[in-house]
Write a protein that holds these residues in place. Structure first.
Motif, PDB file in Angstrom:
ATOM      1  N   HIS A   1       0.021   3.428  -7.105  1.00  0.00           N
ATOM      2  CA  HIS A   1      -0.811   3.103  -5.947  1.00  0.00           C
ATOM      3  C   HIS A   1      -1.912   4.146  -5.778  1.00  0.00           C
ATOM      4  N   LEU A   2      -1.558   5.410  -5.871  1.00  0.00           N
ATOM      5  CA  LEU A   2      -2.533   6.501  -5.764  1.00  0.00           C
ATOM      6  C   LEU A   2      -3.569   6.422  -6.881  1.00  0.00           C
ATOM      7  N   ALA A   3      -3.110   6.172  -8.091  1.00  0.00           N
ATOM      8  CA  ALA A   3      -4.024   6.116  -9.231  1.00  0.00           C
ATOM      9  C   ALA A   3      -5.029   4.977  -9.094  1.00  0.00           C
ATOM     10  N   LEU A   4      -4.565   3.798  -8.662  1.00  0.00           N
ATOM     11  CA  LEU A   4      -5.465   2.646  -8.589  1.00  0.00           C
ATOM     12  C   LEU A   4      -6.472   2.780  -7.451  1.00  0.00           C
ATOM     13  N   HIS A   5      -6.062   3.417  -6.360  1.00  0.00           N
ATOM     14  CA  HIS A   5      -6.947   3.515  -5.195  1.00  0.00           C
ATOM     15  C   HIS A   5      -7.822   4.759  -5.203  1.00  0.00           C
ATOM     16  N   VAL A   6      -7.465   5.756  -5.993  1.00  0.00           N
ATOM     17  CA  VAL A   6      -8.238   7.004  -5.999  1.00  0.00           C
ATOM     18  C   VAL A   6      -8.779   7.316  -7.394  1.00  0.00           C
ATOM     19  N   GLU A   7      -7.885   7.473  -8.374  1.00  0.00           N
ATOM     20  CA  GLU A   7      -8.339   7.900  -9.701  1.00  0.00           C
ATOM     21  C   GLU A   7      -9.248   6.866 -10.360  1.00  0.00           C
ATOM     22  N   VAL A   8      -8.872   5.596 -10.295  1.00  0.00           N
ATOM     23  CA  VAL A   8      -9.661   4.564 -10.975  1.00  0.00           C
ATOM     24  C   VAL A   8     -11.080   4.454 -10.404  1.00  0.00           C
ATOM     25  N   PRO A   9     -11.261   4.310  -9.075  1.00  0.00           N
ATOM     26  CA  PRO A   9     -12.645   4.257  -8.580  1.00  0.00           C
ATOM     27  C   PRO A   9     -13.412   5.550  -8.819  1.00  0.00           C
ATOM     28  N   MET A  10     -12.720   6.697  -8.816  1.00  0.00           N
ATOM     29  CA  MET A  10     -13.405   7.948  -9.129  1.00  0.00           C
ATOM     30  C   MET A  10     -13.939   7.920 -10.556  1.00  0.00           C
ATOM     31  N   ARG A  11     -13.108   7.486 -11.499  1.00  0.00           N
ATOM     32  CA  ARG A  11     -13.522   7.453 -12.901  1.00  0.00           C
ATOM     33  C   ARG A  11     -14.650   6.443 -13.125  1.00  0.00           C
ATOM     34  N   LEU A  12     -14.543   5.273 -12.527  1.00  0.00           N
ATOM     35  CA  LEU A  12     -15.577   4.263 -12.731  1.00  0.00           C
ATOM     36  C   LEU A  12     -16.884   4.671 -12.057  1.00  0.00           C
ATOM     37  N   THR A  13     -16.779   5.312 -10.902  1.00  0.00           N
ATOM     38  CA  THR A  13     -17.987   5.825 -10.251  1.00  0.00           C
ATOM     39  C   THR A  13     -18.651   6.875 -11.127  1.00  0.00           C
ATOM     40  N   HIS A  14     -17.852   7.762 -11.699  1.00  0.00           N
ATOM     41  CA  HIS A  14     -18.388   8.796 -12.584  1.00  0.00           C
ATOM     42  C   HIS A  14     -19.082   8.157 -13.789  1.00  0.00           C
TER      43      HIS A  14
ATOM     44  N   PHE B   1      -4.403 -10.592  -0.480  1.00  0.00           N
ATOM     45  CA  PHE B   1      -3.902  -9.210  -0.448  1.00  0.00           C
ATOM     46  C   PHE B   1      -2.784  -9.101   0.581  1.00  0.00           C
ATOM     47  N   HIS B   2      -3.035  -9.592   1.796  1.00  0.00           N
ATOM     48  CA  HIS B   2      -2.010  -9.530   2.835  1.00  0.00           C
ATOM     49  C   HIS B   2      -0.916 -10.566   2.621  1.00  0.00           C
ATOM     50  N   GLU B   3      -1.289 -11.707   2.058  1.00  0.00           N
ATOM     51  CA  GLU B   3      -0.289 -12.736   1.799  1.00  0.00           C
ATOM     52  C   GLU B   3       0.778 -12.234   0.829  1.00  0.00           C
ATOM     53  N   ARG B   4       0.372 -11.443  -0.188  1.00  0.00           N
ATOM     54  CA  ARG B   4       1.335 -10.917  -1.155  1.00  0.00           C
ATOM     55  C   ARG B   4       2.329  -9.975  -0.500  1.00  0.00           C
ATOM     56  N   MET B   5       1.936  -9.404   0.647  1.00  0.00           N
ATOM     57  CA  MET B   5       2.831  -8.523   1.380  1.00  0.00           C
ATOM     58  C   MET B   5       3.637  -9.282   2.443  1.00  0.00           C
ATOM     59  N   GLY B   6       3.449 -10.603   2.493  1.00  0.00           N
ATOM     60  CA  GLY B   6       4.178 -11.406   3.458  1.00  0.00           C
ATOM     61  C   GLY B   6       3.618 -11.329   4.862  1.00  0.00           C
ATOM     62  N   LEU B   7       2.357 -10.965   5.002  1.00  0.00           N
ATOM     63  CA  LEU B   7       1.748 -10.783   6.315  1.00  0.00           C
ATOM     64  C   LEU B   7       0.767 -11.906   6.575  1.00  0.00           C
TER      65      LEU B   7
ATOM     66  N   ASN C   1     -12.992  -2.643  -6.342  1.00  0.00           N
ATOM     67  CA  ASN C   1     -12.234  -3.435  -5.374  1.00  0.00           C
ATOM     68  C   ASN C   1     -10.746  -3.537  -5.692  1.00  0.00           C
ATOM     69  N   ALA C   2     -10.341  -3.277  -6.937  1.00  0.00           N
ATOM     70  CA  ALA C   2      -8.939  -3.475  -7.327  1.00  0.00           C
ATOM     71  C   ALA C   2      -7.997  -2.643  -6.466  1.00  0.00           C
ATOM     72  N   GLY C   3      -6.875  -3.232  -6.081  1.00  0.00           N
ATOM     73  CA  GLY C   3      -5.908  -2.486  -5.285  1.00  0.00           C
ATOM     74  C   GLY C   3      -4.675  -3.318  -4.981  1.00  0.00           C
ATOM     75  N   PHE C   4      -3.677  -2.669  -4.425  1.00  0.00           N
ATOM     76  CA  PHE C   4      -2.476  -3.371  -3.964  1.00  0.00           C
ATOM     77  C   PHE C   4      -1.867  -2.566  -2.837  1.00  0.00           C
ATOM     78  N   GLY C   5      -1.002  -3.204  -2.056  1.00  0.00           N
ATOM     79  CA  GLY C   5      -0.377  -2.542  -0.926  1.00  0.00           C
ATOM     80  C   GLY C   5       1.095  -2.273  -1.166  1.00  0.00           C
ATOM     81  N   LEU C   6       1.628  -1.320  -0.427  1.00  0.00           N
ATOM     82  CA  LEU C   6       3.051  -0.983  -0.456  1.00  0.00           C
ATOM     83  C   LEU C   6       3.580  -0.968   0.976  1.00  0.00           C
ATOM     84  N   PRO C   7       4.898  -1.100   1.152  1.00  0.00           N
ATOM     85  CA  PRO C   7       5.465  -0.880   2.480  1.00  0.00           C
ATOM     86  C   PRO C   7       5.115   0.523   2.979  1.00  0.00           C
ATOM     87  N   LEU C   8       5.046   0.680   4.299  1.00  0.00           N
ATOM     88  CA  LEU C   8       4.642   1.965   4.869  1.00  0.00           C
ATOM     89  C   LEU C   8       5.751   3.009   4.842  1.00  0.00           C
ATOM     90  N   ALA C   9       6.977   2.599   4.516  1.00  0.00           N
ATOM     91  CA  ALA C   9       8.123   3.515   4.528  1.00  0.00           C
ATOM     92  C   ALA C   9       8.120   4.371   3.265  1.00  0.00           C
TER      93      ALA C   9
END
Length: 254
Positions: free
Chosen positions: A107-120, A186-192, A87-95
């Motif tokens: 951002h890429l590592a936490l959303h892709v590499e980390v769950p891949m490694r833990l799943t493995h 999660f959204h609050e940290r992005m000001g949304l 579940n761990a993750g964070f957001g970035l501006p879309l720009a």
């Protein structure tokens, strides 16, 4: 023997709600996040409310040595993990062009590499036991062009769908959970916030509903879970829209 669930990003938001609902269902827990103080407070609350054993594992998953400790805990055959929630993750501006590239790499590592490694790490002991569940928290952003966040989540959806087809017949289900806008920090940290930036109040979901729906879908062995009828419909519509139109829709809500 009690079942055990390991949850990353467990100190707040959807991770905290997964911990609460799983404790309520009789799971012992391993809570993973960076903030040890927040984890200890969450653990004390869960022990007091549900009488479950709760282990705290403070770790920054973007630091290899810390992540490896979590991998080792997931893979430990003497202390089996029956359910892994990535579940761990964070957001970035879309720009993307204006974002710091190192932030994008993390951002890429936490959303892709980390769950891949833990799943493995989880798969070998789960397959050896012939049972287990893995939940990868993705997003409805996986179904629309939405900068690198949507791209990361699309990878997680495709990976989970494949892994579920591959390992489900052997007793291990893998489910990508795709919530829409949800009332969490999660959204609050992005000001949304609800009512801002073109996101209608009716599109906001409650964390407890997202988690309950996803746990039900995972128990049924589904490869993809999209909580709420409104988002099921929305994702089907978005898939047939021209890319430019869906990209404009994806710009809403950051």
């Amino acid at each position: 023997m009690a079942r055990t669930a390991l949850i990353t990003g467990a100190s707040s938001g959807l991770g905290a709600e997964y911990a609460r609902q799983l404790a309520m269902r009789g799971f012992d827990l391993v809570l993973v996040a960076r903030d040890r103080e927040a984890l200890e407070a969450r653990a004390a609350e869960l022990r007091g409310s549900y009488g479950r054993q709760v282990e705290v594992l403070a770790a920054d998953l973007l630091r290899p040595r810390k992540r490896e400790k979590v991998e080792a805990r997931v893979a430990d055959p003497q202390r089996p993990v029956d359910l892994l929630v990535n579940n761990a993750g964070f957001g970035l501006p879309l720009a993307f062009a204006r974002n710091d590239i190192e932030d994008e790499a993390r951002h890429l590592a936490l959303h892709v590499e980390v769950p891949m490694r833990l799943t493995h790490a989880a798969l070998a002991p789960m397959l050896a036991r012939g049972r287990g569940r893995i939940i990868n928290v993705a997003s409805v952003a996986a179904f629309m062009p939405r900068s690198t966040y949507g791209a990361c989540k699309r990878w997680l959806v495709d990976f989970s769908r494949w892994a579920n087809a591959e390992y489900g017949p052997r007793g291990v289900s893998v489910t990508a959970v795709c919530p829409g806008f949800t009332h969490t920090n999660f959204h609050e940290r992005m000001g949304l916030e609800p009512g801002r930036e073109g996101i209608a109040d009716g599109l906001w979901l409650q964390a407890q509903d997202v988690v309950a729906d996803s746990l039900r879908d995972a128990a049924r062995g589904k490869g993809v879970s999209i909580p709420s009828v409104r988002y099921k419909v929305l994702t089907r519509v978005v898939r047939v829209l021209p890319a430019r139109v869906s990209a404009r829709l994806g710009q809403r809500g950051r």
